[in-house]
Structures are given as structure tokens and as C-alpha cells.
Enzyme design. Structure first.
Site, mmCIF file in Angstrom:
data_model
loop_
_atom_site.group_PDB
_atom_site.id
_atom_site.type_symbol
_atom_site.label_atom_id
_atom_site.label_comp_id
_atom_site.label_asym_id
_atom_site.label_seq_id
_atom_site.Cartn_x
_atom_site.Cartn_y
_atom_site.Cartn_z
ATOM 1 N N TYR A 102 -13.527 -4.298 -35.301
ATOM 2 C CA TYR A 102 -13.426 -5.740 -35.078
ATOM 3 C C TYR A 102 -13.125 -6.418 -36.405
ATOM 4 C CZ TYR A 102 -14.729 -10.525 -33.778
ATOM 5 O OH TYR A 102 -14.724 -11.879 -33.542
ATOM 6 N N ASP A 140 -12.289 -3.907 -44.365
ATOM 7 C CA ASP A 140 -13.037 -5.029 -43.823
ATOM 8 C C ASP A 140 -14.518 -4.739 -44.054
ATOM 9 O OD1 ASP A 140 -14.430 -6.879 -42.384
ATOM 10 O OD2 ASP A 140 -13.150 -6.783 -40.596
ATOM 11 N N LYS A 177 -20.469 -12.743 -43.804
ATOM 12 C CA LYS A 177 -21.880 -12.509 -43.502
ATOM 13 C C LYS A 177 -22.799 -12.641 -44.733
ATOM 14 C CE LYS A 177 -20.842 -10.653 -39.096
ATOM 15 N NZ LYS A 177 -19.816 -9.761 -38.594
HETATM 16 C C1 LIG Z 1 -18.391 -10.334 -38.028
HETATM 17 C C2 LIG Z 1 -17.177 -9.610 -38.427
HETATM 18 C C3 LIG Z 1 -15.954 -10.281 -38.652
HETATM 19 C C4 LIG Z 1 -15.772 -11.734 -38.317
HETATM 20 O O1 LIG Z 1 -16.571 -12.576 -39.081
HETATM 21 P P1 LIG Z 1 -16.888 -14.060 -38.519
HETATM 22 O O2 LIG Z 1 -17.639 -14.701 -39.634
HETATM 23 O O3 LIG Z 1 -17.688 -13.858 -37.279
HETATM 24 O O4 LIG Z 1 -15.594 -14.709 -38.246
HETATM 25 C C5 LIG Z 1 -14.904 -9.559 -39.161
HETATM 26 N N1 LIG Z 1 -15.007 -8.253 -39.430
HETATM 27 C C6 LIG Z 1 -16.147 -7.571 -39.216
HETATM 28 C C7 LIG Z 1 -16.221 -6.115 -39.562
HETATM 29 C C8 LIG Z 1 -17.259 -8.219 -38.683
HETATM 30 O O5 LIG Z 1 -18.367 -7.530 -38.410
#
Ligand SMILES: *Cc1c(COP(=O)(O)O)cnc(C)c1O
Length: 435
Positions: free
Chosen positions: A156, A244, A272
Site C-alpha cells: 500500500y 516506502d 506516520k
Molecule cells: C499509511 C501508509 C501510507 C499512506 O500514508 P497516509 O498518511 O495514510 O496517507 C503509505 N504507505 C504506507 C506503507 C503506509 O503504511
């Protein structure tokens, strides 16, 4: 009800039940929530509406309290309302909340990120993980002059159009959109491949984006050689490697997954933890790549609230708490917690796998540890839902979705861990009976 923490918060003294709030919310907010998983659709039932968090605990409008392993899906690592972080936010807020001019803490936070993650010589702050991945892809395309990107099924990267491609049921190479409203054009340049297999690239690829440890299909660890293979394949064709690290960054160690795994990407997306619980994201990489961004280069990217004084204060305060000793401590706790969950199910004869990567824990209902999206999807979601509710009834909150992970942190001390282990044993027994 009389002790509802909300009573102290709302001047009106109005008391709510979760049912009432959810019903009212559904009239004015789609599904009653501002992010889909919160609606409890995959586990059933009514979400608890949180009024307050303190350390490892959250309190709901009805006065219930839960030992919380959700921790804002990983945005929180020091526990809720950590005094050091709250003080930083409070004192920042007293000085004003946004200016549209650069502020000192933006520089300090970028320096600190760069110290911890040496592949990020330069960093730009944004307001969410979604923005970070979206913008980092733009930089990769701008820098290489190429269009295509490759992502992995079950990874994701936020909800921007070009990255919202399912690898699940859709034929990966066809790039069928997972979401209505995403046009075929928007994902025409996105190729989806199975996780843990090094794909063959060619010179049309700008970048490969990957969760170095996948934490959005439960927890799927990178197979030995996978990330090294990606690094080599990207280098072979001149594509950029993007990690990511929105979840893993500052979560699995001081320098994130890249430090732990010993593979350096060209570009990295964060989110985060670096917001300390405030809305934030960031992305970084080698200076010459990042200098493609405006005002130096032709890749445009901007944000009214980017580098926000409150968010950078919270981020800096959080990082101040996260030295090597902190990560060692959390990792010991994660190990203990993973053991407790595994034991709870072994005791009642239910097959589970509890993968762990540093401080992150996954939970699969099945007899094989998943290696990719396809195998991850074989988890027994009905059993997860049953366990979720049995745990919640015993005062422990895990995420209301079988594909999320658990986030122990600095607030999950021995006492908390013991209470969770006890609840898990009882809840597992309940799942076994109900099966
Ligand atoms: C949470 C998440 C995102 C998106 O971040 P948001 O602040 O919710 O837009 C992108 N990549 C990873 C791996 C994530 O866990």
C-alpha cells in the site's frame, strides 16, 4: 456512563454512546468514518469512538478503556499523549500554527532525518504518506524522463490514483483499477508484480516502489535477496529504487528498514512516526535527485501547510525519544507479544503464524507464513474477526481488519504486555469454542 471522559472534554457535558455517534456520523460522513477501516466493516459491529488516549490505553465515549495495539496505525510509537511530545506541540502552538514562511524546526527535522537515514541527503516535508509517495514518484519520473513505475501486489502506498492498483484479483499486468474513479489512463504506467520476486525491468521504467517489509497485507518479510535483487535490477536498467518507509521508517530501528536490511534506495517516502501523531509525510533522497524539485528544478510540488510548525515540533520531540535503547526495548516487547499470541493459539489447537520484523508484528490464521499477497489473502478472516471481538471484550484493541499489523511501543510495558497476553489466551479459547 457517569465517568465518561468525554464529559470533561465537551463543554455541554453531553454524553454519547458509540451506537448513537455512529448513527449520527453515518448521516453526515460517508460510512460514519474518515478512513474506511475504522468503520469495522470487515469485523462487524460498531466502532468505539475514542475520547482520550493515555500511554498504551484509549478510552471511548462510554467510559470503556482498551489496551491499544492500533496506535494510530503506526503514527504513534511513544504511546498516546506522551508528555514530551504534547509539551512540544503545546509550546509550538502558542507561537502560531502556520505562516507560509520557512520555520527553524523544518531545518532541524530534515537534518535529523538525514542523520538517521543517510540515503536521504535532502528531504521535503508534506502532509501525509499519500502525498509523500505521490510526490516521490513524480521526482523519479522527472529525474529519469521515463513514465512507467512498478509496484508490488499487496503493498500500500496511499490512495493517489497512480498507485491505487490492485494486484489481488485483477491480472497484475493489466493494471485493473482497484478503486472506482481511478481511470485506466491514471494507472496505464503502473505495473503490478508479485512481492518477493525480483521482476525483470527495461529502460522504460522510472522507478520501482516497494515496502521494504510489507505491512499492509499483514506482515510479509522480504525474502533473502529480494531487496538486493531489486537494487541490482534497478541499477541494470537505470531505474530508481524507492522504499516506502511510511510504516517502517523510525519504527523498526533508528535508520528504518533500509538500515536494518542493508539495502539503500535512491528515494524514500516517510510518514506516520515523523509527525508524532500529527498529519505529516516526507520524502528524501540523494541531493542531485531531490534538486529536481521546484524551485531548483522542473518538478513541481508544494503545500500550504507543509513543514507545519506543530507537526515538525511533534516529529522532533518523537525522534528525541527514539535512540537505539528505545528500539531495543520495543523489539524485546514485540518479541514477547508475538510469543504470547502464538502460545495463546497453540494452547487451543488453532494454527496461526505470528511473523515479526523488528518491532512490527503480524497475525495470520493459517499454517503457512505468507510470502506475497496471494498467500496473505489465505488468512482466515472470519477467525480474525472472532478474535478481534473476543479481545476487545477483554479490553484489548487490535486493528479491525485482518491485513493490518500491531504496533507495540514505548508505552507497552511489562504490566501491559502481561494483561494483553492474559486477554489473548482467553480470547483464543473463545475463538476455539466458537469455531
Ligand atoms: C499509511 C501508509 C501510507 C499512506 O500514508 P497516509 O498518511 O495514510 O496517507 C503509505 N504507505 C504506507 C506503507 C503506509 O503504511
Amino acid at each position: 456512563m457517569t465517568e465518561s471522559p468525554l464529559t470533561g472534554v465537551l463543554k455541554s457535558g453531553e454524553a454519547f454512546t458509540n451506537e448513537e455517534l455512529f448513527a449520527r456520523g453515518q448521516n453526515v460522513i460517508p460510512g460514519g468514518v474518515n478512513s474506511p477501516v475504522r468503520a469495522f466493516r470487515s469485523v462487524g459491529g460498531t466502532p468505539y469512538f475514542v475520547t482520550k488516549g493515555q500511554g498504551a490505553r484509549v478510552f471511548d465515549v462510554e467510559g470503556n478503556s482498551f489496551l491499544d495495539l492500533v496506535q494510530s496505525y503506526g503514527a504513534i510509537i511513544a504511546g498516546h499523549a506522551h508528555p514530551h511530545i504534547i509539551d512540544a506541540i503545546r509550546s509550538a502552538a502558542l507561537d502560531g500554527t502556520s505562516f507560509g514562511a520557512p520555520t527553524p524546526r523544518e531545518v532541524l527535522l530534515a537534518e535529523e532525518i538525514s542523520r538517521r537515514v543517510p540515503s536521504c541527503q535532502k528531504i521535503r516535508m508534506v502532509n501525509s504518506g499519500t502525498e509523500a509517495t505521490m510526490s516521490v514518484i513524480r521526482v523519479a519520473r522527472g529525474a529519469t524522463g521515463r513514465d512507467r513505475i512498478l509496484k508490488f501486489a499487496g503493498n500500500y502506498h496511499g490512495h493517489s490514483d497512480g498507485l491505487l492498483v490492485s494486484g489481488g484479483t485483477a491480472m497484475a499486468s493489466l493494471g485493473i483499477p482497484a478503486s472506482a474513479g481511478v481511470t485506466a489512463n491514471a494507472i496505464a504506467d503502473t505495473v503490478v508484480a508479485p512481492y518477493n520476486v525480483v521482476p525483470e525491468l527495461d529502460e522504460t521504467f522510472a522507478a520501482v516502489i516497494v515496502e521494504p517489509c510489507a505491512a499492509n497485507m499483514g506482515l510479509v518479510l522480504p525474502a533473502p535477496g529480494f531487496l538486493e535483487g531489486l537494487r541490482a535490477e534497478c541499477d541494470r536498467v537505470g531505474a530508481l529504487l524507492i522504499f516506502d518507509e511510511v510504516i517502517t521508517g523510525f519504527r523498526v530501528g533508528r535508520g528504518g528498514a533500509q538500515q536494518r536490511l542493508g539495502v539503500a534506495p535512491d528515494l524514500t517516502a516517510f510518514g506516520k512516526i515523523i509527525g508524532g501523531g500529527l498529519p505529516v509525510g516526507a520524502f528524501g533522497g540523494r541531493g542531485e535527485l531531490m534538486d529536481n524539485l521546484a524551485p531548483l528544478g522542473p518538478v513541481y510540488q508544494a503545500g500550504t501547510l507543509s513543514g507545519n510548525p506543530l507537526a515538525t515540533a511533534a516529529g522532533l520531540a518523537t525522534l528525541e525519544l527514539l535512540d537505539d535503547a528505545a528500539y531495543e526495548l520495543i523489539e524485546t516487547r514485540a518479541d514477547c507479544l508475538a510469543g504470547a499470541f502464538a502460545n495463546a493459539f497453540t494452547a487451543v489447537g488453532i494454527d496461526v503464524k505470528v511473523p515479526r520484523f523488528g518491532t512490527l508484528i503480524g497475525l495470520y490464521f493459517g499454517d503457512t507464513t505468507p510470502t506475497d499477497y496471494e498467500s496473505a489473502c489465505r488468512t482466515n478472516e472470519t477467525m480474525y474477526a472472532s478474535f478481534f471481538h473476543a479481545l476487545l471484550a477483554r479490553g484489548v484493541a487490535i486493528a479491525p481488519g485482518a491485513y493490518e499489523v500491531m504496533f507495540p511501543g514505548l508505552a507497552h510495558d511489562d504490566e501491559v504486555l502481561e494483561a494483553i497476553a492474559d486477554a489473548a489466551a482467553l480470547a483464543a479459547a473463545h475463538v476455539a469454542e466458537a469455531r
